[in-house]
Design an enzyme around this catalytic site. Structure first.
Site, PDB file in Angstrom:
ATOM      1  N   GLU A 220      53.797  26.870  88.840  1.00 37.09           N
ATOM      2  CA  GLU A 220      55.046  27.340  88.243  1.00 37.09           C
ATOM      3  C   GLU A 220      54.876  27.250  86.728  1.00 37.09           C
ATOM      4  O   GLU A 220      54.989  26.169  86.148  1.00 37.09           O
ATOM      5  CB  GLU A 220      56.230  26.492  88.726  1.00 37.09           C
ATOM      6  CG  GLU A 220      56.447  26.539  90.231  1.00 37.09           C
ATOM      7  CD  GLU A 220      56.756  27.927  90.743  1.00 37.09           C
ATOM      8  OE1 GLU A 220      57.232  28.767  89.955  1.00 37.09           O
ATOM      9  OE2 GLU A 220      56.525  28.191  91.940  1.00 37.09           O
ATOM     10  N   CYS A 254      61.675  27.125  80.973  1.00 35.62           N
ATOM     11  CA  CYS A 254      60.605  28.093  81.246  1.00 35.62           C
ATOM     12  C   CYS A 254      61.139  29.504  81.459  1.00 35.62           C
ATOM     13  O   CYS A 254      60.437  30.478  81.206  1.00 35.62           O
ATOM     14  CB  CYS A 254      59.774  27.651  82.441  1.00 35.62           C
ATOM     15  SG  CYS A 254      60.711  27.510  83.981  1.00 35.62           S
TER      16      CYS A 254
END
Length: 466
Positions: A220, A254
């Site tokens: 991720e 993110c």
């Protein structure tokens, strides 16, 4: 103290801890539905009972407000556990699938088999959420886990270690704290699956290490997530949601909007409205606003400051080196060759570009690696369809930012350099299990056509497998 820590790291390669987990997993203790539910109940209890300590830890590490701390590091964990518990029984059942005529007499099922011993490496920006939501998936899948939180958020890391130690036995779930040396030592060990959340450069290191043991990985990562403000957008609402999504946790997210494309016909109005919305959220003096997060450390603070050199500062730009506070900042007159457009910003800086046609935007975005997220603000259905069809990205929202990651019904993950694999909800369960295919064949008869000794078998097979 740091030297002593390094000595301890060199003396331990964590073989005994991993061996104990492998032995416990192989005993079958983790696999029953009842066991998994009990562990999820224990995790829910420890998170909910220690909410205050969690909020204090993220306040110390990142100056997160109670609102941001609860929303980003408590609420999503509790919601994920509740969702998984509600559906786990169904997910665990073997899945019957259709059998083609070529396999007459047989039946086919998919069994969701736990990987075994998992390594979960989590980052500093949402230390609790990004440690415990993957752990929920590991527990739901019937695995054991080694959790390695980030040393850059030391208060959160220490509390994560304490909560795990108080809740689980080391042979089931263990938290191992430390810096790069610890991460390297763990990556050199044999795991059955590695789940990593962090930057692209470190993701490459993780994948390289995993390849030595052919260990499956879930990455991720991040990247430059674009946001497009179409000429038809609801300007006020778009500005408010961009301001919230970009500057939540001071941009250290993110999936935060990394840069903006605004249609030329509304650029001035949008910029003015965006400025107003930022002030509504964080006041005219964000540097001293208690509900505004700060930058994680001096290194990231200095990196962000260097990105201000060159473009025009439309709004913000002030910083405080003593507190590591960094104002929400809007940049205009940005060159596409400037470093702010070449690397993931991961901070409260928002470059703004203008555009004439949506085709121009599609072409520019597709010159870059596939982003983790994309956000589009539009009231035009054809523009929405064109963007979704022509730009690859991990996930995103139409007329919103960030919110797609908060639903357990959608898989969350990247594509290409922004990540590999996905999780949340059933996708977390699938992330930590292997789909084992099993065909059960009848013994009541035997189709002779499968054997080359049968006359005309080849012609029949040709017909069946067209």
């Amino acid at each position: 103290m740091e030297d002593l820590l390094n000595v301890e790291i060199k003396q331990s390669d964590y073989s005994s801890e991993i061996s104990a987990q492998r032995k416990f997993f192989q005993s079958g203790a983790t696999k029953s539905y009842q066991f998994r539910i009990r562990q999820l109940d224990k995790l829910y209890k420890v998170i909910s009972e220690n909410e205050k300590l969690i909020l204090e830890a993220v306040k110390k590490d990142l100056n997160k407000s109670v609102f941001e701390g609860f929303f980003g590091d408590v609420a999503l964990i509790l919601h994920e556990i509740s969702f998984v518990k509600k559906h786990l029984s169904k997910w665990m059942k073997p899945e019957a699938v259709r059998t083609p005529i070529t396999h007459f007499g047989s039946s086919c099922k998919i069994f969701h088999e736990p990987y075994g011993v998992n390594l979960i490496i989590s980052p500093w920006n949402y230390p609790f959420q990004l440690s415990f939501i993957p752990l929920i998936g590991a527990i739901a899948g019937g695995n054991t886990a080694v959790v390695k939180p980030s040393e850059l958020s030391p208060n959160s890391s220490a509390l994560i270690a304490r909560l795990i130690k108080e809740t689980f036995s080391n042979e089931y779930v263990i938290c191992i704290e430390g810096g790069i040396e610890v991460s390297n030592a763990l990556l050199n060990k044999q795991f059955d699956h590695i789940f990593f959340t962090g930057s692209v450069p470190v993701g490459k290191i993780v994948m390289e290490a995993a390849s030595k043991n052919l260990t499956p990985v879930t990455l991720e990562l991040g990247g430059k997530s674009p946001t497009i403000i179409d000429s038809s957008a609801n300007i006020k609402l778009a500005a408010r949601r961009v301001a919230w999504g970009k500057f939540f946790n001071a941009g250290q997210t993110c999936v935060a909007p990394d840069y903006l494309y605004v249609h030329k016909s509304i650029e001035n109005e949008f910029l003015s409205t965006l400025k107003d919305e930022i002030i509504k959220l964080y006041t005219n003096n964000a540097l001293n606003f208690s509900d505004y997060a700060h930058i994680i450390n001096v290194r990231h603070f200095s990196r962000l400051k260097s990105l201000l050199n060159g473009p025009s500062v439309y709004f913000g730009g002030r910083t405080d080196e003593n507190t590591l506070a960094f104002e929400p900042t809007i940049l205009t007159n940005v060159s596409k060759d400037h470093p702010v457009m070449k690397e993931e910003i991961f901070g409260p800086i928002l470059p703004v570009l203008s555009f004439d046609s949506i085709e121009e935007v599609i072409a520019e975005i597709n010159k870059n690696p596939k982003p983790l997220a994309l956000y589009l603000f539009t009231e035009n259905k054809s523009v929405k369809e064109k963007i979704i069809k022509n730009i690859p990205f991990g996930g995103g929202s139409i007329n919103d930012t960030l919110f797609h990651l908060a639903t357990p019904h959608l898989p969350f993950g990247g594509v290409g350099s922004s990540g590999h694999g996905s999780y949340h909800g059933i996708h977390s369960f699938k992330c930590f299990t292997h789909e084992k295919s099993v065909l059960s064949q009848t013994t009541k008869f035997d189709l002779s056509v499968r054997y080359h000794t049968t006359r005309g078998a080849l012609n029949i097979i040709r017909m069946l497998f067209k």
